[in-house]
Design an enzyme around this catalytic site. Structure first.
Site, PDB file in Angstrom:
ATOM      1  CB  SER A 173      42.220  14.689  66.733  1.00  0.00           C
ATOM      2  OG  SER A 173      41.879  14.242  68.005  1.00  0.00           O
ATOM      3  N   GLY A 174      38.816  14.411  66.778  1.00  0.00           N
ATOM      4  CA  GLY A 174      37.592  15.001  67.332  1.00  0.00           C
ATOM      5  C   GLY A 174      36.529  15.264  66.286  1.00  0.00           C
ATOM      6  CG  ASN A 220      37.919  13.182  70.696  1.00  0.00           C
ATOM      7  OD1 ASN A 220      37.030  13.155  71.528  1.00  0.00           O
ATOM      8  ND2 ASN A 220      38.026  12.303  69.711  1.00  0.00           N
ATOM      9  CB  SER A 224      41.168   6.682  68.309  1.00  0.00           C
ATOM     10  OG  SER A 224      39.776   6.882  68.324  1.00  0.00           O
ATOM     11  CD  GLU A 455      47.922  13.874  63.541  1.00  0.00           C
ATOM     12  OE1 GLU A 455      49.120  13.819  63.855  1.00  0.00           O
ATOM     13  OE2 GLU A 455      47.021  13.269  64.153  1.00  0.00           O
TER      14      GLU A 455
HETATM   15  N1  LIG Z   1      27.428  11.730  65.119  1.00  0.00           N
HETATM   16  C1  LIG Z   1      27.694  12.277  66.286  1.00  0.00           C
HETATM   17  N2  LIG Z   1      26.684  12.624  67.093  1.00  0.00           N
HETATM   18  C2  LIG Z   1      26.927  13.170  68.283  1.00  0.00           C
HETATM   19  N3  LIG Z   1      28.146  13.443  68.752  1.00  0.00           N
HETATM   20  C3  LIG Z   1      29.200  13.107  68.001  1.00  0.00           C
HETATM   21  C4  LIG Z   1      29.025  12.529  66.732  1.00  0.00           C
HETATM   22  N4  LIG Z   1      30.228  12.331  66.226  1.00  0.00           N
HETATM   23  C5  LIG Z   1      31.128  12.754  67.130  1.00  0.00           C
HETATM   24  N5  LIG Z   1      30.519  13.235  68.205  1.00  0.00           N
HETATM   25  C6  LIG Z   1      31.152  13.815  69.390  1.00  0.00           C
HETATM   26  O1  LIG Z   1      32.465  14.156  69.088  1.00  0.00           O
HETATM   27  C7  LIG Z   1      33.369  13.502  69.945  1.00  0.00           C
HETATM   28  C8  LIG Z   1      34.596  13.088  69.170  1.00  0.00           C
HETATM   29  O2  LIG Z   1      34.244  12.087  68.279  1.00  0.00           O
HETATM   30  P1  LIG Z   1      35.262  10.882  67.919  1.00  0.00           P
HETATM   31  O3  LIG Z   1      35.866  10.329  69.134  1.00  0.00           O
HETATM   32  O4  LIG Z   1      34.521   9.971  67.042  1.00  0.00           O
HETATM   33  O5  LIG Z   1      36.312  11.700  67.138  1.00  0.00           O
HETATM   34  P2  LIG Z   1      37.535  11.060  66.283  1.00  0.00           P
HETATM   35  O6  LIG Z   1      37.401  11.592  64.905  1.00  0.00           O
HETATM   36  O7  LIG Z   1      37.533   9.607  66.428  1.00  0.00           O
HETATM   37  O8  LIG Z   1      38.744  11.752  66.974  1.00  0.00           O
HETATM   38  P3  LIG Z   1      40.182  11.131  67.209  1.00  0.00           P
HETATM   39  O9  LIG Z   1      40.888  11.202  65.920  1.00  0.00           O
HETATM   40  O10 LIG Z   1      40.765  11.972  68.233  1.00  0.00           O
HETATM   41  O11 LIG Z   1      39.951   9.735  67.652  1.00  0.00           O
HETATM   42  C9  LIG Z   1      32.615  12.328  70.489  1.00  0.00           C
HETATM   43  O12 LIG Z   1      33.081  12.002  71.754  1.00  0.00           O
HETATM   44  C10 LIG Z   1      31.207  12.853  70.532  1.00  0.00           C
HETATM   45  O13 LIG Z   1      31.028  13.568  71.713  1.00  0.00           O
HETATM   46 MG   LIG Z   2      38.683   8.251  67.270  1.00  0.00          MG
END
Ligand SMILES: Nc1ncnc2c1ncn2[C@@H]1O[C@H](COP(=O)(O)OP(=O)(O)OP(=O)(O)O)[C@@H](O)[C@H]1O
Ligand SMILES: [Mg+2]
Length: 1213
Positions: A173-174, A220, A224, A455
């Site tokens: 996550s994040g 995060n 999601s 996880e």
């Molecule tokens: N390529 C990127 N460039 C800049 N910032 C990024 C990038 N990827 C992720 N981030 C930052 O990291 C944060 C978390 O990314 P994201 O929401 O895609 O995570 P996730 O893997 O989908 O996490 P989760 O499993 O909780 O949904 C984003 O809100 C953004 O601020």
């Molecule tokens: Mg996500």
């Protein structure tokens, strides 16, 4: 093999330990996620080795711990774009590669076909339209690693191969899964290039999904809380035609409960911020802090997120996706009712010895009932009691407060879960068009899977089991894919791969969900079993799987958790609540309540449940079976696609840029399954080079091997090198285009290469250093010779000049000495001569003087004797006369008296006369003595004066004194001083001249100079009756005309001074006997003073008007005098008298000075005025005038004239 390994170790140690080398440092802390860290050797001389690790810490390694460090493969030192090429293909190598790239903002790296993306937590300028263009239609590896490269390959592979593609994005996550998904989507939308409505709709689906399915968590801010798979459909031309979204396992519990610092789903906060007050009023809503469901995590705002703005974005996205206003309103009503239900207050009650409860906050209940359009009583009953059917009878039993809260939460979760499903369906309805039969063949799709990663928390529940089950499936898919790729490569290259084995997670997967009596089916079974509890379920699991190596049973009967050995590690699951979560069914009463609702929307979202009967509902699929089914479906979909893998890595837990937590990253790398790729590679031939690469890299190992581009038989050369270095029978293989090696082969080759290169380098260094030093030496030698040459020359020259100077001095000395001697000889002779001459002269003079003295003495004595004689003679004569007179008187008196008396009388008179004579004699003697004394004094004075210093002024006075100081009247100047006696004669002659007569004109020159004659000048310019001739009187007016009255007065003053200088005017009378000290002031200073007088003009005016007024004469004179010079006057009484009588007083021009001045002062005055008053023009006129007079009078005067003329001449020109 053993031998090689030993050799390797020896060589490894050999090539180690030189400063600047990179090594792997194993700190051996024993921590789970600790891996060796990269380090650089700083010092290795003192037995111990000092290294500086990648984190900047220094370590000292003692020789005993030398095994803690291992040499780093060159590929790991500066990092590579594809980690498969890492020599150190292990966790440490991968981690360091990611770290060094991350520090350079290179967040993307490949591991074969997998893209590793490290979350930068900052916006990098790598997602621009230019970048999209750059990455369009490029092969992987052609450009630096990028998410766009993956998207581009998906797209073009799909088009080229006419095969569906999928992109599996995983990570914690994040880690950036959702962002990556969005970037891929953005890229695909950009390159498909239609900008169509449907494309817009596909893109706009995300904000809606994120609003309802994302929330702020501690990991995060936009987490999601569901898994999703977006299938994007492309038409024949490659344009986006539609999409389908599949959602997995929404975290419904978040609606009712959030951990500390976490929020509920974004939509609640957006709604409360973005709705108009009117709308909120209709829904009975206020602000976020008023709702229990929104404040459990004590966090209602999310930094960097504007809920109000988001709400309008959501609304517009919903419009794009065809959500009607009614639907929107209905959604809002449901969300509002959830918030109201969450605010219900319960109080425990006891009815008939049964635990019961009551809802105490009736306002919230009625609003919720109103919004759900149900009867509030029914709602109340539903929330506080349960209807049980026993033996055909319906019995209502009260619910305890805990049960009631569970029911409420289940209802709320039920509503939200179904609402979310409905929304996804609604979106799909807008963007998904089921393919027609003919279209199905031509439609291609790209699937993007944004799904939660593996996880493993402190407490893991049913959701984690499902999530990890999904990840096991994906890992299986991934491993098979990677292995398949390996196989393909080996096949392509004709490599024998039969013996390559790899471990996959099939066993674990079998145990969880595939084989009969698997864990999921056991949980399912127990969920359906009426008496099934979490404990019975655990018991069943234990009895069934305790022998399975992947199952870890609880240690004792009290423990409620069991463990599973997943591909990424062991996870312990807490079984409490498992069955309830799995059942995921709503109680019949709730369904009944929904059924009774007049709200069509709520009925619609509960449609499936309502449609089912109570019994069917009981048999309705559990959550796990639903999930399993959708997962199977997903896996099936994925299996027909060509997959790409994106592994997102979160570098730190603090959402901070440029912060790399090694252990966190190692954990993610391990869970990402990336190590599987490595394991598979390791099992086979992890190192492979194309022939060109191999020849170019290792040709140094064999002498005489040419570079690859000059090779005819590349394969043969490769084989030759490998056989020579690795041995013919070792386990390496030659493919069609590549050579396949094991790790140790590569290491051996590298070490050999290093040695060979080192030898070559040393040789080159030797030659270069030799050349450098030789040329340096020659340069130095040349310079030294030059310096020596120059120095010697300089030194000799210096010596020579010193010696020369010395000789010159010697010569000079010698010559001077010689001269000195000659001089002295000469001098002595001269002196002798002089002495003799002087002696002679002195003697002569002495003799002469002696003669003179004797003569004088003789004369003087003679004179004295004569005088004495004369006196005595006179005395005798007088006595004779006195005797005669006595006799005569006696005779005379005898006539008158007796003879005796006459005789006595005569005698008495005679005696008187004698006494008289004696007195006269005494008087004369006294007078003579006096005279002698005076003369003597004068002599003494003169003698004294001779020795006193001579004063200029006195000298001039002395010299010119005769001209006027003692007697200024012509002809009465007195005695001329010594040397000027001849003037006496001139003066004597002058005495006969008539001074009043004009002096005769000088004789005319032969040349006619009349034009320039002074006479002519005088006739022309002189005022009044003045002529060019010298006049012995003071002037009535200046000779020339002057505008300035000062000049007029000065001219008159000058003339008076001239007259005095010439002795034609007496000096002023003695003014005062007391010296005022003015005589000591230089005359020029006095002139300046006089010229600068302020009263000057006034005095002149007074003077002009003074002529007629006789009684003012003295004061006017005084003023004029103030313009001339003052000095004590020695003027005689006579002159004073004449002056006071006005003999020299001419009308208006009489000049008086109250003191006499010396001639030098006069001269200064005249010349000074001439110089300082150019207007006087006294120069020539004066000179000529003076010339007339002076030339005639004396020689000195003439010389003065010359001097004056020169001075004036210079001044006038
Ligand atoms: N390529 C990127 N460039 C800049 N910032 C990024 C990038 N990827 C992720 N981030 C930052 O990291 C944060 C978390 O990314 P994201 O929401 O895609 O995570 P996730 O893997 O989908 O996490 P989760 O499993 O909780 O949904 C984003 O809100 C953004 O601020
Ligand atoms: Mg996500």
């Amino acid at each position: 093999m053993q031998k090689i390994w030993k050799l390797y170790l020896i060589l490894e140690q050999c090539i180690l330990n030189s400063t600047g080398d990179y090594v792997w440092l194993d700190l051996k802390t024993g921590r789970e996620f600790e891996v060796p860290i990269g380090a650089v050797v700083k010092l290795c001389d003192s037995g111990q080795i000092q290294v500086l690790d990648d984190e900047g810490s220094e370590h000292w390694i003692s020789p005993q711990n030398a095994t803690n460090i291992k040499p780093m493969h060159p590929t790991s030192i500066h990092g590579v774009e594809d980690m498969i090429r890492l020599g150190d293909l292990n966790e440490a190598g991968i981690l360091r590669n990611l770290l060094i790239r991350y520090r350079e903002h290179l967040i993307y790296t490949y591991t074969g076909s997998i893209l590793v993306a490290v979350n930068p937590y900052q916006l990098l300028p790598i997602y621009t339209a230019d970048q999209i263009r750059l990455y369009t239609n490029k092969k992987i590896g052609e450009m630096p690693p990028h998410i766009f490269a993956i998207a581009d390959n998906c797209y073009f592979n799909m088009q080229r191969n006419n095969k569906d593609q999928c992109c599996i994005i995983s990570g914690e996550s994040g880690a950036g899964k959702t962002e990556s998904t969005k970037l891929i989507l953005q890229f695909l939308a950009a390159i498909s290039g239609q900008h169509s409505w449907i494309e817009q709709q596909v893109l706009e689906a995300n904000p809606i999904l994120e609003a309802f399915g994302n929330a702020k968590t501690i990991r995060n801010d936009n987490s999601s809380r569901f898994g999703k798979y977006i299938d994007i459909h492309f038409n024949k031309r490659g344009a986006i035609e539609g999409a389908k979204i599949e959602q997995y396992l929404l975290e419904k519990s978040r609606v009712c409960r959030q951990a500390q610092d976490e929020r509920n789903y974004h939509i609640f906060y957006c709604m409360l911020k973005g709705m108009t007050p009117d709308q909120k009023k209709k829904l009975g809503l206020s602000k976020a802090t008023d709702y229990t469901y929104l404040t459990i995590g004590n966090c209602t705002v999310c930094d960097g997120r504007d809920d109000q703005k988001e709400y309008s974005n959501i609304r517009s996205a919903m419009k794009v996706l065809m959500f009607t206003d009614t639907e929107n309103w209905e959604i809002s009503k449901l969300l509002a009712s959830i918030l109201h239900l969450g605010n219900l207050g319960y109080e425990a009650r006891t009815y008939d010895n049964l635990d019961a409860c009551e809802v105490v906050c009736c306002a919230g209940l009625s609003t919720a009932a109103k919004l759900l359009e149900v009867d509030s009583k029914d709602l109340m009953n539903c929330l506080t009691s349960r209807t049980i059917i026993t033996r055909g009878e319906t019995v209502s039993t009260p619910l305890s407060i805990d049960q009631a809260l569970d029911v409420r939460d289940a209802f709320v979760k039920g509503i939200y879960g179904r609402l979310f499903v409905w929304i996804v369906e609604k979106i799909n309805a807008a963007i998904y068009k089921p393919p027609s039969r003919e279209l199905k063949a031509v439609r291609r799709c790209i699937g993007l899977l944004d799904i939660f990663g593996f996880e493993n928390f402190t407490i893991n529940s049913f959701e984690q089991l499902c999530i990890n089950f999904a990840n096991e499936n994906l890992q299986q898919f991934f491993v098979r894919h990677v292995f398949k790729l390996e196989q393909e490569e080996y096949n392509l290259e004709n490599i024998n791969w039969q013996h390559i084995e790899f471990t996959d997670n099939q066993d674990a997967l079998d145990m969880i969900a595939i084989k009969p009596m698997n864990i999921i089916s056991l949980i399912d079974e127990e969920s359906k079993f009426p008496k099934g509890t979490d404990t019975t379920m655990l018991n069943k699991l234990n009895s069934q799987h305790k022998l399975n190596t992947n199952y870890i049973p609880p240690k004792n009967t009290y423990e409620t958790q069991f463990g599973i050995q997943h591909f990424a590690g062991v996870v312990y699951y807490e079984t409490r609540g498992f069955l309830e979560k799995n059942r995921d069914t709503l109680h019949g009463d709730i369904i009944q309540l929904v059924h009774s609702s007049k709200n069509k929307f709520i009925k619609q979202i509960f449609q499936a449940d309502v449609a089912m009967g109570a019994e069917t509902r009981k048999r309705s699929p559990t959550l796990s079976s639903q999930f399993k089914r959708s997962l199977e479906l997903l896996m099936r979909t994925l299996s027909v696609c060509q997959p790409f893998f994106v592994r997102c890595i979160k570098p730190n837990e603090y959402k901070k840029p440029m912060l790399f937590d090694r252990e966190l990253c190692v954990r993610q790398l391990r869970y990402s399954g990336m190590m599987e790729t490595i394991r598979i590679r390791r099992a086979g031939y992890p190192i492979r080079y194309t022939f060109v690469e191999f020849v170019d890299r290792y040709r140094v190992l064999l002498p005489g091997v040419k570079p690859a581009y000059k090779q005819g038989d590349l394969r043969g050369t490769c084989q030759h090198i490998a056989e020579t270095v690795l041995g013919r029978n070792d386990d390496w293989q030659m493919g069609k285009t590549k050579i396949f090696l094991k790790d140790h082969h590569d290491m051996l080759l590298e070490i050999e290469r290093d040695k060979a290169i080192t030898d070559k380098v040393i040789l080159i260094q030797k030659v270069v250093r030799g050349f450098k030093d030789r040329s340096n030496f020659l340069k130095l030698k040349k310079s030294t010779l030059f310096i020596q040459k120059t120095w010697r020359g300089y030194y000799c020259r210096k010596n020579y000049s010193t010696m020369r100077a010395g000789f010159s001095r010697l010569q000079a000395l010698y010559r001077s000495r010689k001269l000195h001697q000659t001089y002295h000889v000469t001098r002595r002779s001269v002196t002798q001569l002089q002495a003799c001459s002087r002696g002679f002269m002195v003697r002569r003079a002495f003799r002469h003087r002696l003669w003179a003295v004797i003569t004088i003495q003789a004369h003087t004595r003679g004179m004295i004797a004569r005088r004495l004689y004369a006196r005595l003679k006179g005395e005798y004569r007088r006595r004779l006369e006195a005797e005669k007179m006595r006799l005569a008187e006696e005779e005379k008196l005898r006539n008158q008296m007796s003879a005796r008396r006459a005789k006595a009388e005569a005698e008495r008179m005679h005696q008187e006369r004698l006494a008289q004579l004696a007195r006269e004699d005494a008087k004369r003697e006294k007078k003579e003595r006096e005279e002698a004394r005076r003369k003597k004094e004068l002599l003494e004075q003169m003698e004294k004066a001779r020795h006193e210093p001579v004063n200029d002024s006195d000298m001039v006075d002395k010299m010119f004194g005769f001209l006027g100081t003692t007697n200024s009247l012509p002809g009465q100047e007195g005695q001329a001083p010594a040397g000027f006696e001849d003037l006496e004669r001139g003066q004597a002659q002058l005495e006969e001249e008539d001074l009043d007569e004009a002096l005769p004109l000088p004789e005319e020159d032969e040349e006619d100079l009349s034009e320039y004659k002074f006479a002519k000048f005088a006739a022309t310019y002189f005022q009044g009756t003045s002529t060019h001739t010298y006049m012995r009187r003071p002037l009535k007016q200046p000779l020339l005309f002057h505008d300035d009255e000062g000049d007029q007065l000065a001219a008159l003053a000058v003339w008076i001074t001239v007259l005095r200088f010439m002795g034609d005017l007496p000096e002023p009378k003695y003014h005062t006997a007391i010296s005022d000290g003015s005589e000591k002031i230089p005359v020029m200073t006095k002139i300046y003073e006089t010229l600068g007088k302020k009263t000057y003009k006034r005095e002149l005016q007074a003077l002009q008007g003074e002529g007629e007024v006789g009684h003012k004469k003295n004061s006017v004179r005084h003023k004029l005098v103030s313009l001339t010079l003052k000095k004590k006057s020695k003027i005689t009484e006579e002159v004073t008298k004449r002056l006071t009588d006005g003999e020299y007083t001419v009308h208006g021009n009489s000049m008086l000075e109250d003191r006499p001045t010396s001639n030098l002062e006069k001269l200064h005055f005249i010349i000074g005025n001439g110089i300082l008053r150019p207007t006087l023009r006294l120069t020539r006129e004066l000179c000529n005038t003076l010339a007339d007079k002076i030339s005639l009078r004396d020689r000195f005067g003439f010389s003065l004239y010359i001097a004056l003329f020169d001075k004036v001449h210079v001044d006038t020109h």
